[in-house]
Write a protein that holds these residues in place. Structure first.
Motif, PDB file in Angstrom:
ATOM      1  N   VAL A  63       0.881  -1.162   0.000  1.00 25.13           N
ATOM      2  CA  VAL A  63       0.000   0.000   0.000  1.00 25.13           C
ATOM      3  C   VAL A  63       0.920   1.212   0.000  1.00 25.13           C
ATOM      4  CG1 VAL A  63      -1.734   1.319   1.261  1.00 25.13           C
ATOM      5  CG2 VAL A  63      -1.862  -1.190   1.206  1.00 25.13           C
ATOM      6  N   ALA A  64       0.765   2.055  -1.024  1.00 24.76           N
ATOM      7  CA  ALA A  64       1.607   3.244  -1.147  1.00 24.76           C
ATOM      8  C   ALA A  64       0.723   4.483  -1.236  1.00 24.76           C
ATOM      9  CB  ALA A  64       2.500   3.142  -2.375  1.00 24.76           C
ATOM     10  N   VAL A  65       1.322   5.617  -0.892  1.00 19.49           N
ATOM     11  CA  VAL A  65       0.632   6.900  -0.968  1.00 19.49           C
ATOM     12  C   VAL A  65       1.479   7.830  -1.829  1.00 19.49           C
ATOM     13  CG1 VAL A  65      -0.175   8.919   0.329  1.00 19.49           C
ATOM     14  CG2 VAL A  65      -0.452   6.605   1.287  1.00 19.49           C
ATOM     15  N   LEU A  66       0.859   8.437  -2.811  1.00 18.14           N
ATOM     16  CA  LEU A  66       1.509   9.432  -3.658  1.00 18.14           C
ATOM     17  C   LEU A  66       0.947  10.793  -3.331  1.00 18.14           C
ATOM     18  CD1 LEU A  66       3.221  10.350  -6.140  1.00 18.14           C
ATOM     19  CD2 LEU A  66       1.175   9.887  -7.527  1.00 18.14           C
ATOM     20  N   ARG A  67       1.814  11.705  -2.904  1.00 18.86           N
ATOM     21  CA  ARG A  67       1.414  13.102  -2.713  1.00 18.86           C
ATOM     22  C   ARG A  67       1.615  13.779  -4.063  1.00 18.86           C
ATOM     23  NH1 ARG A  67      -1.682  17.035  -0.373  1.00 18.86           N
ATOM     24  NH2 ARG A  67      -0.443  18.749   0.428  1.00 18.86           N
TER      25      ARG A  67
ATOM     26  N   THR B 268       1.091  10.447   8.247  1.00 20.89           N
ATOM     27  CA  THR B 268      -0.163   9.701   8.356  1.00 20.89           C
ATOM     28  C   THR B 268      -0.066   8.385   7.598  1.00 20.89           C
ATOM     29  OG1 THR B 268      -1.423  11.734   8.669  1.00 20.89           O
ATOM     30  CG2 THR B 268      -2.651   9.803   7.894  1.00 20.89           C
ATOM     31  N   ALA B 269       0.520   8.420   6.410  1.00 20.66           N
ATOM     32  CA  ALA B 269       0.719   7.183   5.643  1.00 20.66           C
ATOM     33  C   ALA B 269       1.521   6.186   6.469  1.00 20.66           C
ATOM     34  CB  ALA B 269       1.427   7.491   4.328  1.00 20.66           C
ATOM     35  N   ARG B 270       2.608   6.646   7.075  1.00 23.70           N
ATOM     36  CA  ARG B 270       3.460   5.783   7.892  1.00 23.70           C
ATOM     37  C   ARG B 270       2.708   5.234   9.103  1.00 23.70           C
ATOM     38  NH1 ARG B 270       5.674   6.648  12.553  1.00 23.70           N
ATOM     39  NH2 ARG B 270       7.348   5.260  13.212  1.00 23.70           N
ATOM     40  N   ALA B 271       2.071   6.111   9.857  1.00 24.24           N
ATOM     41  CA  ALA B 271       1.440   5.702  11.111  1.00 24.24           C
ATOM     42  C   ALA B 271       0.239   4.790  10.909  1.00 24.24           C
ATOM     43  CB  ALA B 271       1.013   6.938  11.899  1.00 24.24           C
ATOM     44  N   LEU B 272      -0.428   4.912   9.771  1.00 22.30           N
ATOM     45  CA  LEU B 272      -1.680   4.179   9.581  1.00 22.30           C
ATOM     46  C   LEU B 272      -1.588   3.060   8.551  1.00 22.30           C
ATOM     47  CD1 LEU B 272      -4.264   7.052  10.056  1.00 22.30           C
ATOM     48  CD2 LEU B 272      -3.494   5.324  11.679  1.00 22.30           C
ATOM     49  N   GLY B 273      -0.378   2.499   8.372  1.00 25.27           N
ATOM     50  CA  GLY B 273      -0.279   1.225   7.689  1.00 25.27           C
ATOM     51  C   GLY B 273       0.273   1.187   6.289  1.00 25.27           C
ATOM     52  N   ALA B 274       0.496   2.322   5.631  1.00 28.27           N
ATOM     53  CA  ALA B 274       1.075   2.275   4.288  1.00 28.27           C
ATOM     54  C   ALA B 274       2.533   1.808   4.375  1.00 28.27           C
ATOM     55  CB  ALA B 274       0.997   3.645   3.615  1.00 28.27           C
TER      56      ALA B 274
ATOM     57  N   PRO C 252       9.156  -0.837   9.342  1.00 29.55           N
ATOM     58  CA  PRO C 252       9.682  -0.310   8.089  1.00 29.55           C
ATOM     59  C   PRO C 252       8.704   0.659   7.418  1.00 29.55           C
ATOM     60  CG  PRO C 252       8.867  -2.532   7.760  1.00 29.55           C
ATOM     61  CD  PRO C 252       8.732  -2.232   9.225  1.00 29.55           C
ATOM     62  N   PHE C 253       9.274   1.641   6.745  1.00 32.54           N
ATOM     63  CA  PHE C 253       8.510   2.593   5.948  1.00 32.54           C
ATOM     64  C   PHE C 253       9.484   3.258   4.991  1.00 32.54           C
ATOM     65  CE2 PHE C 253       6.461   6.704   5.062  1.00 32.54           C
ATOM     66  CZ  PHE C 253       5.230   6.246   4.603  1.00 32.54           C
ATOM     67  N   ALA C 254       9.137   3.300   3.718  1.00 37.39           N
ATOM     68  CA  ALA C 254      10.008   3.883   2.695  1.00 37.39           C
ATOM     69  C   ALA C 254       9.496   5.256   2.285  1.00 37.39           C
ATOM     70  CB  ALA C 254      10.087   2.966   1.479  1.00 37.39           C
ATOM     71  N   VAL C 255      10.426   6.154   2.007  1.00 43.86           N
ATOM     72  CA  VAL C 255      10.115   7.506   1.539  1.00 43.86           C
ATOM     73  C   VAL C 255      10.874   7.720   0.243  1.00 43.86           C
ATOM     74  CG1 VAL C 255      10.188   9.967   2.068  1.00 43.86           C
ATOM     75  CG2 VAL C 255       9.899   8.296   3.927  1.00 43.86           C
ATOM     76  N   GLU C 256      10.147   8.086  -0.800  1.00 40.52           N
ATOM     77  CA  GLU C 256      10.764   8.312  -2.104  1.00 40.52           C
ATOM     78  C   GLU C 256      10.418   9.696  -2.625  1.00 40.52           C
ATOM     79  OE1 GLU C 256       9.577   5.217  -4.801  1.00 40.52           O
ATOM     80  OE2 GLU C 256       9.978   3.656  -3.320  1.00 40.52           O
ATOM     81  N   VAL C 257      11.299  10.211  -3.467  1.00 39.68           N
ATOM     82  CA  VAL C 257      11.052  11.452  -4.195  1.00 39.68           C
ATOM     83  C   VAL C 257      11.208  11.123  -5.670  1.00 39.68           C
ATOM     84  CG1 VAL C 257      11.842  13.813  -4.614  1.00 39.68           C
ATOM     85  CG2 VAL C 257      11.906  12.874  -2.285  1.00 39.68           C
TER      86      VAL C 257
ATOM     87  N   ALA D 174      -9.406   6.683   5.065  1.00 40.67           N
ATOM     88  CA  ALA D 174      -9.335   5.679   3.994  1.00 40.67           C
ATOM     89  C   ALA D 174      -8.421   4.518   4.383  1.00 40.67           C
ATOM     90  CB  ALA D 174      -8.868   6.329   2.695  1.00 40.67           C
ATOM     91  N   LEU D 175      -7.260   4.807   4.970  1.00 40.57           N
ATOM     92  CA  LEU D 175      -6.362   3.734   5.398  1.00 40.57           C
ATOM     93  C   LEU D 175      -6.986   2.909   6.524  1.00 40.57           C
ATOM     94  CD1 LEU D 175      -2.901   5.557   5.282  1.00 40.57           C
ATOM     95  CD2 LEU D 175      -3.660   3.676   3.794  1.00 40.57           C
ATOM     96  N   ASP D 176      -7.638   3.576   7.457  1.00 41.72           N
ATOM     97  CA  ASP D 176      -8.278   2.844   8.545  1.00 41.72           C
ATOM     98  C   ASP D 176      -9.389   1.940   8.010  1.00 41.72           C
ATOM     99  OD1 ASP D 176      -8.601   2.423  11.498  1.00 41.72           O
ATOM    100  OD2 ASP D 176     -10.604   3.163  11.029  1.00 41.72           O
ATOM    101  N   ARG D 177     -10.144   2.415   7.030  1.00 40.21           N
ATOM    102  CA  ARG D 177     -11.195   1.585   6.422  1.00 40.21           C
ATOM    103  C   ARG D 177     -10.579   0.402   5.676  1.00 40.21           C
ATOM    104  NH1 ARG D 177     -16.914   2.989   6.469  1.00 40.21           N
ATOM    105  NH2 ARG D 177     -16.981   4.746   7.891  1.00 40.21           N
ATOM    106  N   LEU D 178      -9.460   0.631   4.985  1.00 38.15           N
ATOM    107  CA  LEU D 178      -8.807  -0.444   4.243  1.00 38.15           C
ATOM    108  C   LEU D 178      -8.314  -1.538   5.192  1.00 38.15           C
ATOM    109  CD1 LEU D 178      -7.657  -1.553   1.535  1.00 38.15           C
ATOM    110  CD2 LEU D 178      -5.557  -0.297   2.081  1.00 38.15           C
ATOM    111  N   PHE D 179      -7.672  -1.142   6.270  1.00 33.12           N
ATOM    112  CA  PHE D 179      -7.076  -2.108   7.202  1.00 33.12           C
ATOM    113  C   PHE D 179      -8.023  -2.523   8.325  1.00 33.12           C
ATOM    114  CE2 PHE D 179      -3.118   0.059   5.639  1.00 33.12           C
ATOM    115  CZ  PHE D 179      -2.673  -1.014   4.896  1.00 33.12           C
ATOM    116  N   ASP D 180      -9.196  -1.928   8.379  1.00 33.17           N
ATOM    117  CA  ASP D 180     -10.207  -2.284   9.370  1.00 33.17           C
ATOM    118  C   ASP D 180      -9.666  -2.176  10.796  1.00 33.17           C
ATOM    119  OD1 ASP D 180     -12.816  -2.999  10.054  1.00 33.17           O
ATOM    120  OD2 ASP D 180     -12.358  -5.140  10.046  1.00 33.17           O
ATOM    121  N   GLY D 181      -8.815  -1.174  11.045  1.00 34.93           N
ATOM    122  CA  GLY D 181      -8.290  -0.919  12.382  1.00 34.93           C
ATOM    123  C   GLY D 181      -7.067  -1.727  12.774  1.00 34.93           C
ATOM    124  N   ARG D 182      -6.668  -2.704  11.965  1.00 35.59           N
ATOM    125  CA  ARG D 182      -5.506  -3.538  12.310  1.00 35.59           C
ATOM    126  C   ARG D 182      -4.226  -2.721  12.400  1.00 35.59           C
ATOM    127  NH1 ARG D 182      -4.209  -6.633   8.229  1.00 35.59           N
ATOM    128  NH2 ARG D 182      -5.656  -5.669   6.794  1.00 35.59           N
ATOM    129  N   GLU D 183      -4.144  -1.617  11.672  1.00 35.48           N
ATOM    130  CA  GLU D 183      -2.932  -0.793  11.665  1.00 35.48           C
ATOM    131  C   GLU D 183      -2.670  -0.134  13.013  1.00 35.48           C
ATOM    132  OE1 GLU D 183      -6.148   2.213  11.071  1.00 35.48           O
ATOM    133  OE2 GLU D 183      -5.849   0.132  10.514  1.00 35.48           O
TER     134      GLU D 183
END
Length: 194
Positions: free
Chosen positions: A7-11, A29-35, A61-66, A145-154
């Motif tokens: 699961v990735a997030v593009l700004r 937010t992406a990092r904290a909520l499961g992306a 783990p969490f990756a940050v790209e530019v 949206a992330l919370d709905r996707l992961f159903d709170g597991r994150e």
């Protein structure tokens, strides 16, 4: 979340000076909520550095790209592209489809715009999704949206390689090194804690 398809997030977009804090919060937010990672455009390198620093201190783990080609990330994405927009379908109407895609092995990309998003993004998205059809923060939309996707597991995720850890408290603040006791009798008074 790390044992599932990515699961990735593009700004998409970033106005230096105006969007610095908001873009950083999209990444946090992406990092904290499961992306698994966030991708920023070239103007957001300061936000990328901040999110990397937080990941180094609080774990991953969490990756940050530019990238110089953010729309290329969208066009090349191998799974569903979810564009968060107040003009989209209600998140509650598409959450089951998104979960089924993830369960079926498809990686999911969330696109979070900054300035006005061009119509080609709406056309390329597999889902244009709204968290209410009312104006509000794109960070709030991503969180819901992330919370709905992961159903709170994150919310119960474990963090690896952290230099510090927050000890949940009813009042006060306490940050410790991993492995340090978080027992109530070891806690500093709230006015002396970090």
């Amino acid at each position: 979340m790390h044992d599932e398809p990515e699961v990735a997030v593009l700004r998409l977009g970033h106005r230096p000076g105006r969007d610095d804090r908001m873009t950083t919060h999209v990444g946090l937010t992406a990092r904290a909520l499961g992306a698994d990672r966030v991708v920023f455009g070239p103007a957001a390198s300061g936000s990328a550095d901040t999110v990397r620093d937080i990941t180094d201190r609080f774990g991953g783990p969490f990756a940050v790209e530019v990238t110089d080609a953010p729309k290329g990330v969208i066009s090349d994405w191998p799974g569903p592209v979810v564009h968060l927009t107040m003009y989209g379908l209600p998140v509650q109407d598409v959450q089951d489809d998104l979960r089924a895609s993830l369960d079926g092995g498809d990686p999911v990309l969330f696109v979070v715009g900054a300035e006005k998003v061009s119509f080609d993004v709406y056309e390329r998205a597999d889902y244009n999704v709204a968290v209410t059809n009312q104006p509000h923060s794109e960070v709030a939309s991503l969180a819901v949206a992330l919370d709905r996707l992961f159903d709170g597991r994150e919310l119960d995720r474990e963090w690896a390689d952290a230099d510090r850890e927050v000890v949940p408290m009813e009042t006060g603040k306490r940050v410790v090194e991993p492995g340090e006791s978080g027992r109530p009798d070891d806690r500093e008074p709230a006015d002396r804690a970090e």
